[in-house]
Design an enzyme around this catalytic site. Structure first.
Site, PDB file in Angstrom:
ATOM      1  N   ALA A  31       2.491  78.461  17.705  1.00 46.75           N
ATOM      2  CA  ALA A  31       2.811  78.329  16.298  1.00 46.75           C
ATOM      3  C   ALA A  31       4.562  77.987  16.618  1.00 46.75           C
ATOM      4  O   ALA A  31       5.177  78.403  17.282  1.00 46.75           O
ATOM      5  CB  ALA A  31       2.732  79.763  15.459  1.00 46.75           C
ATOM      6  N   ASP A 182       7.658  87.886   2.197  1.00 45.93           N
ATOM      7  CA  ASP A 182       7.415  86.232   2.512  1.00 45.93           C
ATOM      8  C   ASP A 182       5.808  86.324   2.292  1.00 45.93           C
ATOM      9  O   ASP A 182       5.032  86.649   3.432  1.00 45.93           O
ATOM     10  CB  ASP A 182       7.796  85.776   3.865  1.00 45.93           C
TER      11      ASP A 182
END
Length: 253
Positions: A31, A182
């Site tokens: 990632a 977030d």
């Protein structure tokens, strides 16, 4: 990062013999984001790990990058004249510096593990302190499927995921007063076998005081009671508080 640069960062953070901490380290990231990238590894005791490594120079570029964005937006006239954009930019700098502090994120992860210890419906990784620095965050690897991949799942599964995410949000606002701000779905996974939500990233976590929590409580209560005047009043007060949230207390850690 190229392998040579990645190795250089790990040498700087963990020492010249950093490879001795692992029986396997995958140099290809699993990632990546704007601040760093994540690598899969196995520690010398066989534990599967996720190692988050920050890109070199990120901390040093935050202030100038934010100032440049602010200048550009102001020049092209996208910022209304009555908006305190300088205050917002300073807040953005503080938030980004906090996100680039992996030792702070490790503390926040441990804090959430403590808060959710009695909530087995949520799964969180565990910090490996001996491999964690300001620029490297080592955690146990937690498996799951991407939340957005559940769009074609049965209604029961989709309902459970949304219910758990809302439950987490309300815990954060009213109980913890510590919010992972977030909402990017990449920060969550779903363990289909155990039907649990996996929480991954706490870099954008923000502490709020009682005024914010009480403001939401009053607004929600008014809405549930069908009191339009009261809900409008409380929502307006809450919006004002949130707009000034950068004046509230610092992270209590």
């Amino acid at each position: 990062m190229p392998a040579s640069q990645l190795s250089s960062v790990l040498t700087q953070e963990l020492g010249a013999d950093w490879k001795q901490n692992f029986i396997e380290f995958n140099f290809k990231p699993i990632a990546s984001a704007s601040i760093g990238q994540v690598h899969q590894a196995h520690s010398d005791d066989g534990t599967k790990l996720a190692i988050k490594v920050q890109y070199p120079g990120i901390k040093q570029s935050i202030d100038s990058d934010v100032d440049n964005v602010g200048t550009l937006l102001n020049v092209v006239g996208l910022i209304p004249k009555d908006v305190d954009y300088k205050g917002l930019l300073e807040e953005a700098k503080k938030q980004l510096h906090a996100e680039a502090d992996y030792l702070l994120e490790a503390k926040l992860l441990r804090q959430f593990r403590d808060y959710l210890a009695s909530a087995p419906q949520f799964v969180l990784p565990d910090v490996r302190d001996e491999l964690t620095t300001d620029n490297v965050l080592a955690m146990t690897y937690v498996d799951g499927v991407a939340i957005e991949s559940l769009v074609d799942s049965n209604q029961q599964t989709r309902d459970r995921v949304v219910t758990l995410l809302l439950e987490l949000l309300f815990k954060e606002i009213f109980d913890f007063k510590l919010v992972q701000t977030d909402p990017n779905f990449a920060n969550f996974l779903f363990d289909e076998r155990q039907q649990k939500v996996v929480l991954l990233d706490f870099g954008a976590t923000r502490a709020y005081d009682d005024r914010i929590s009480d403001g939401y409580r009053l607004a929600f209560s008014a809405i549930l009671d069908g009191d339009d005047d009261a809900s409008t009043e409380h929502c307006s007060k809450l919006a004002s508080l949130l707009n000034k949230s950068y004046l509230l207390k610092e992270m209590p850690l």
